[in-house]
Design a protein around this motif. Sequence first.
Motif, PDB file in Angstrom:
ATOM      1  N   TYR A  14       0.345  -1.189   0.095  1.00  0.00           N
ATOM      2  CA  TYR A  14      -0.048   0.012   0.267  1.00  0.00           C
ATOM      3  C   TYR A  14       0.827   1.005   0.009  1.00  0.00           C
ATOM      4  CZ  TYR A  14      -4.638  -2.566   0.825  1.00  0.00           C
ATOM      5  OH  TYR A  14      -5.162  -3.790   0.696  1.00  0.00           O
ATOM      6  N   GLU A  15       2.421   1.379   0.893  1.00  0.00           N
ATOM      7  CA  GLU A  15       3.073   2.159   0.463  1.00  0.00           C
ATOM      8  C   GLU A  15       3.370   2.985  -0.594  1.00  0.00           C
ATOM      9  OE1 GLU A  15       5.610   1.726   4.617  1.00  0.00           O
ATOM     10  OE2 GLU A  15       3.570   2.033   5.442  1.00  0.00           O
ATOM     11  N   ARG A  16       4.114   1.542  -0.874  1.00  0.00           N
ATOM     12  CA  ARG A  16       4.407   1.722  -2.544  1.00  0.00           C
ATOM     13  C   ARG A  16       3.814   2.454  -4.035  1.00  0.00           C
ATOM     14  NH1 ARG A  16       6.373  -4.242  -4.205  1.00  0.00           N
ATOM     15  NH2 ARG A  16       6.343  -2.693  -6.579  1.00  0.00           N
ATOM     16  N   LEU A  17       2.211   2.131  -3.043  1.00  0.00           N
ATOM     17  CA  LEU A  17       0.998   1.975  -4.078  1.00  0.00           C
ATOM     18  C   LEU A  17       0.927   3.671  -4.194  1.00  0.00           C
ATOM     19  CD1 LEU A  17      -1.408   1.608  -6.242  1.00  0.00           C
ATOM     20  CD2 LEU A  17      -2.542   1.639  -4.015  1.00  0.00           C
ATOM     21  N   VAL A  18       0.925   4.102  -2.999  1.00  0.00           N
ATOM     22  CA  VAL A  18      -0.025   6.216  -2.659  1.00  0.00           C
ATOM     23  C   VAL A  18       1.828   6.524  -2.868  1.00  0.00           C
ATOM     24  CG1 VAL A  18      -1.722   5.251  -1.441  1.00  0.00           C
ATOM     25  CG2 VAL A  18       0.656   5.180  -0.124  1.00  0.00           C
ATOM     26  N   ALA A  19       2.947   5.731  -2.625  1.00  0.00           N
ATOM     27  CA  ALA A  19       3.701   7.029  -2.769  1.00  0.00           C
ATOM     28  C   ALA A  19       3.767   7.175  -4.528  1.00  0.00           C
ATOM     29  CB  ALA A  19       5.609   6.493  -2.712  1.00  0.00           C
ATOM     30  N   GLN A  20       3.480   6.009  -5.385  1.00  0.00           N
ATOM     31  CA  GLN A  20       3.444   6.347  -7.131  1.00  0.00           C
ATOM     32  C   GLN A  20       2.157   6.562  -7.445  1.00  0.00           C
ATOM     33  OE1 GLN A  20       6.356   4.871  -8.841  1.00  0.00           O
ATOM     34  NE2 GLN A  20       4.426   5.325 -10.625  1.00  0.00           N
ATOM     35  N   PHE A  21       1.226   6.972  -6.809  1.00  0.00           N
ATOM     36  CA  PHE A  21       0.132   7.800  -7.037  1.00  0.00           C
ATOM     37  C   PHE A  21      -0.008   8.229  -6.138  1.00  0.00           C
ATOM     38  CE2 PHE A  21      -0.025   3.454  -9.672  1.00  0.00           C
ATOM     39  CZ  PHE A  21       0.175   3.741 -11.025  1.00  0.00           C
ATOM     40  N   PRO A  22       0.554   9.596  -5.751  1.00  0.00           N
ATOM     41  CA  PRO A  22      -0.091   9.884  -4.773  1.00  0.00           C
ATOM     42  C   PRO A  22      -1.151  10.995  -4.527  1.00  0.00           C
ATOM     43  CG  PRO A  22       2.232  11.338  -5.823  1.00  0.00           C
ATOM     44  CD  PRO A  22       1.394  10.124  -6.447  1.00  0.00           C
ATOM     45  N   SER A  23      -1.445  11.095  -5.293  1.00  0.00           N
ATOM     46  CA  SER A  23      -2.836  11.736  -5.673  1.00  0.00           C
ATOM     47  C   SER A  23      -4.061  11.083  -6.275  1.00  0.00           C
ATOM     48  CB  SER A  23      -3.152  13.346  -7.108  1.00  0.00           C
ATOM     49  OG  SER A  23      -2.861  12.473  -8.201  1.00  0.00           O
ATOM     50  N   SER A  24      -4.309   9.728  -6.125  1.00  0.00           N
ATOM     51  CA  SER A  24      -4.967   8.723  -6.414  1.00  0.00           C
ATOM     52  C   SER A  24      -5.750   8.781  -5.266  1.00  0.00           C
ATOM     53  CB  SER A  24      -4.371   7.629  -6.984  1.00  0.00           C
ATOM     54  OG  SER A  24      -5.885   6.816  -7.336  1.00  0.00           O
ATOM     55  N   GLY A  25      -7.019   9.275  -5.246  1.00  0.00           N
ATOM     56  CA  GLY A  25      -7.972   8.814  -3.767  1.00  0.00           C
ATOM     57  C   GLY A  25      -8.287   7.406  -3.807  1.00  0.00           C
ATOM     58  N   ARG A  26      -8.631   7.114  -4.802  1.00  0.00           N
ATOM     59  CA  ARG A  26      -9.297   5.634  -4.708  1.00  0.00           C
ATOM     60  C   ARG A  26      -7.620   4.400  -3.847  1.00  0.00           C
ATOM     61  NH1 ARG A  26      -7.978   2.320  -9.433  1.00  0.00           N
ATOM     62  NH2 ARG A  26      -8.380   0.026  -8.589  1.00  0.00           N
ATOM     63  N   PHE A  27      -7.038   4.991  -4.818  1.00  0.00           N
ATOM     64  CA  PHE A  27      -5.902   4.470  -3.872  1.00  0.00           C
ATOM     65  C   PHE A  27      -5.509   4.501  -2.628  1.00  0.00           C
ATOM     66  CE2 PHE A  27      -3.896   3.367  -8.586  1.00  0.00           C
ATOM     67  CZ  PHE A  27      -4.739   2.345  -8.760  1.00  0.00           C
ATOM     68  N   TRP A  28      -5.541   5.510  -2.318  1.00  0.00           N
ATOM     69  CA  TRP A  28      -5.741   6.379  -0.801  1.00  0.00           C
ATOM     70  C   TRP A  28      -6.110   5.444   0.346  1.00  0.00           C
ATOM     71  CZ3 TRP A  28      -1.641   8.094   1.732  1.00  0.00           C
ATOM     72  CH2 TRP A  28      -0.263   8.652   1.374  1.00  0.00           C
ATOM     73  N   LYS A  29      -7.807   5.486  -0.436  1.00  0.00           N
ATOM     74  CA  LYS A  29      -9.126   4.766  -0.007  1.00  0.00           C
ATOM     75  C   LYS A  29      -8.374   3.692   0.713  1.00  0.00           C
ATOM     76  CE  LYS A  29     -14.126   4.506  -0.882  1.00  0.00           C
ATOM     77  NZ  LYS A  29     -14.309   3.070  -0.464  1.00  0.00           N
ATOM     78  N   LEU A  30      -7.951   3.026  -0.284  1.00  0.00           N
ATOM     79  CA  LEU A  30      -8.097   1.535  -0.182  1.00  0.00           C
ATOM     80  C   LEU A  30      -6.700   0.677   0.908  1.00  0.00           C
ATOM     81  CD1 LEU A  30      -7.294   0.074  -4.014  1.00  0.00           C
ATOM     82  CD2 LEU A  30      -9.126  -0.529  -2.115  1.00  0.00           C
ATOM     83  N   TYR A  31      -5.515   2.222   0.757  1.00  0.00           N
ATOM     84  CA  TYR A  31      -5.111   1.951   1.404  1.00  0.00           C
ATOM     85  C   TYR A  31      -5.595   2.043   2.891  1.00  0.00           C
ATOM     86  CZ  TYR A  31      -0.308   2.751   4.328  1.00  0.00           C
ATOM     87  OH  TYR A  31       0.788   3.164   5.179  1.00  0.00           O
ATOM     88  N   ILE A  32      -6.527   3.268   3.208  1.00  0.00           N
ATOM     89  CA  ILE A  32      -7.157   3.530   4.887  1.00  0.00           C
ATOM     90  C   ILE A  32      -8.056   2.791   4.758  1.00  0.00           C
ATOM     91  CG2 ILE A  32      -8.226   5.434   5.630  1.00  0.00           C
ATOM     92  CD1 ILE A  32      -7.701   7.378   3.384  1.00  0.00           C
ATOM     93  N   GLU A  33      -8.815   1.929   3.974  1.00  0.00           N
ATOM     94  CA  GLU A  33      -9.312   1.214   4.560  1.00  0.00           C
ATOM     95  C   GLU A  33      -8.983  -0.379   5.031  1.00  0.00           C
ATOM     96  OE1 GLU A  33     -11.733  -0.023   1.063  1.00  0.00           O
ATOM     97  OE2 GLU A  33     -13.121   1.569   2.250  1.00  0.00           O
ATOM     98  N   ALA A  34      -7.690  -0.815   5.193  1.00  0.00           N
ATOM     99  CA  ALA A  34      -7.251  -1.919   5.056  1.00  0.00           C
ATOM    100  C   ALA A  34      -6.962  -1.429   6.764  1.00  0.00           C
ATOM    101  CB  ALA A  34      -6.487  -2.215   4.082  1.00  0.00           C
ATOM    102  N   GLU A  35      -6.503  -0.334   7.015  1.00  0.00           N
ATOM    103  CA  GLU A  35      -5.300  -0.036   8.091  1.00  0.00           C
ATOM    104  C   GLU A  35      -6.722  -0.001   9.260  1.00  0.00           C
ATOM    105  OE1 GLU A  35      -2.595   0.085   9.519  1.00  0.00           O
ATOM    106  OE2 GLU A  35      -1.339   0.890   7.781  1.00  0.00           O
ATOM    107  N   VAL A  36      -8.134   1.069   9.192  1.00  0.00           N
ATOM    108  CA  VAL A  36      -9.102   0.787   9.667  1.00  0.00           C
ATOM    109  C   VAL A  36     -10.496  -0.284  10.361  1.00  0.00           C
ATOM    110  CG1 VAL A  36     -11.186   1.488   9.529  1.00  0.00           C
ATOM    111  CG2 VAL A  36      -9.471   3.546   8.771  1.00  0.00           C
TER     112      VAL A  36
END
Length: 103
Positions: A54-76
């Motif tokens: 997830y950290e690699r994903l959001v680093a590669q696509f920092p402005s993608s709300g969709r990818f940030w949402k996936l990461y946040i949902e996994a943590e939450v």
Amino acid sequence: MSGDGATEQAAEYVPEKVKKAEKKLEENPYDLDAWSILIREAQNQPIDKARKTYERLVAQFPSSGRFWKLYIEAEVTILFYFFLYQHCSIHCSDRKQIRNIAN
């Protein structure tokens, strides 16, 4: 081979499709098909193992709300189950209530 070595190998197993996706990302770090494979794999892993993906994903696509949402949902999700377990271990007389509340 000792039992510990076998355990390490089992823990380090990486599916072939994930290896191929990683190889594709070396060639093109914006390959969304390859990222989709890694995301699906991460969604089936404990967060402590999936977090790196997830950290690699959001680093590669920092402005993608969709990818940030996936990461946040996994943590939450892991936090939700942790607090649910804590609550029920204190307040629930029947541990089966944890499963009922979570579903």
